[in-house]
Design an enzyme around this catalytic site. Structure first.
Site, PDB file in Angstrom:
ATOM      1  N   GLY A 122       0.834  -1.194   0.000  1.00  0.00           N
ATOM      2  CA  GLY A 122       0.000   0.000   0.000  1.00  0.00           C
ATOM      3  C   GLY A 122       0.868   1.242   0.000  1.00  0.00           C
ATOM      4  O   GLY A 122       2.043   1.191   0.359  1.00  0.00           O
ATOM      5  N   GLY A 178       0.896   5.988   4.172  1.00  0.00           N
ATOM      6  CA  GLY A 178      -0.302   6.574   4.753  1.00  0.00           C
ATOM      7  C   GLY A 178      -1.580   5.822   4.454  1.00  0.00           C
ATOM      8  O   GLY A 178      -2.663   6.262   4.855  1.00  0.00           O
ATOM      9  N   GLY A 228      -2.528   3.024   5.699  1.00  0.00           N
ATOM     10  CA  GLY A 228      -3.063   2.347   6.878  1.00  0.00           C
ATOM     11  C   GLY A 228      -2.390   1.022   7.180  1.00  0.00           C
ATOM     12  O   GLY A 228      -2.904   0.232   7.976  1.00  0.00           O
ATOM     13  N   GLU A 267       7.561  -3.517   7.794  1.00  0.00           N
ATOM     14  CA  GLU A 267       8.775  -3.108   7.083  1.00  0.00           C
ATOM     15  C   GLU A 267      10.029  -3.540   7.863  1.00  0.00           C
ATOM     16  O   GLU A 267      10.870  -2.705   8.235  1.00  0.00           O
ATOM     17  CB  GLU A 267       8.767  -1.604   6.826  1.00  0.00           C
ATOM     18  CG  GLU A 267       7.602  -1.175   5.925  1.00  0.00           C
ATOM     19  CD  GLU A 267       7.741   0.245   5.414  1.00  0.00           C
ATOM     20  OE1 GLU A 267       8.877   0.667   5.156  1.00  0.00           O
ATOM     21  OE2 GLU A 267       6.702   0.910   5.272  1.00  0.00           O
TER      22      GLU A 267
END
Length: 282
Positions: free
Chosen positions: A36, A39, A41, A169
């Site tokens: 994604g 920001g 989510g 991450e």
């Protein structure tokens, strides 16, 4: 193993939800990659699955959040942590600050769960060897490089042997060799039945190791499926996901008429070799 059904979450004092109507199922012993834009989510979803929302961050959650049949919203944080290990993006924030050596840092979580001393020592040695950080065991956690600290943060979760690992991450500060090491370790863990959810931007490694990819966009799960299908989807740019170098090469070749328009876009090196060697012919 992990099931979210129609989950919506709003942070305290936020004007609206960060995530809405999120539903997903993750099978035991698999690696699921989550993609994604910044920001979108992703970190919020990671905290939801790990039980840190709403227990730590507060806010309002609706829907069902289950891990191995247990409703996470009804568990204490200690109970949730015993089931789901969370590795956050910034390893500095994950180091406890309560111990003076990496060895003690890795044992810290097990101490809180009452693990016998001999078992703690054995697990620390095994995980340190697995992640190749044995030479760091007697150093201060704060005397390490960012990449070394990240490996220590990952190791501090692996020693707990939770059935689920959520990785936000986890390779952001690692070099290519360290990144591949971590992904190889995660694949070995799934062979032992550990369930892994990885929030990452390294598409080629996700394609290689994940059995399924999810895309977060517009505050919900916008797509879910086979890694090749997701990464070759023409909507990846709109989702803010990007594309592998091989997919970009395939798109460019198609734009220049070097491949038929109907040619499936390659995602991996092997797919690119096959596609370009036959000129897009099936």
């Amino acid at each position: 193993m992990i099931r979210l059904s129609d989950v919506t979450y709003t942070y305290p004092d936020a004007p609206g939800p960060t995530l809405e109507h999120v539903s997903l199922d993750v099978a035991k012993g698999t690696i699921t990659g989550v993609l994604g834009a910044s920001g979108a989510g992703k970190t919020t979803l990671a905290k939801i699955i790990a039980g840190f929302i709403p227990q730590v961050d507060g806010g309002e959650v609706t829907g069902t959040i289950e891990v191995d049949g247990q409703d996470l919203t009804r568990l204490t944080l200690v109970e949730a942590v015993s089931r789901v290990g969370l590795v956050i993006q910034n390893p500095f924030n994950q180091i406890s600050g309560a111990r003076y050596s990496v060895r003690e840092e890795l044992a810290f979580g097990m101490e809180n769960f009452g693990t016998p001393r001999e078992e703690m020592a054995r697990r620390v040695a095994e995980v340190a060897d697995l992640l190749r950080i044995t030479p760091l065991l007697d150093r201060s956690p704060y005397a390490l490089s960012g990449g070394q600290m990240q490996l220590v943060a990952i190791a501090s979760m692996l020693v707990l042997r939770t059935p689920v690992l959520v990785m936000d991450e986890p390779t952001s500060q690692l070099d290519p060799a360290g990144t591949r090491l971590v992904f190889d370790v995660l694949s070995r863990l799934t062979e032992a039945g550990v369930t892994v959810i990885v929030f990452e931007h390294k598409l080629e490694l996700l394609h290689e190791h994940a059995s399924r990819l999810l895309v977060i966009a517009d505050r919900t799960i916008a797509a879910s499926g086979d890694p090749t299908a997701i990464l070759a989807d023409p909507r990846t740019d709109a989702w803010g996901v990007g594309a592998t170098r091989y997919t970009r090469a395939g798109r460019l070749a198609g734009e220049r008429g070097l491949l038929p328009a109907s040619t499936p876009l390659p995602v991996s090196f092997d797919q690119a070799v096959a596609t370009f060697s036959r000129g897009g012919r099936s």
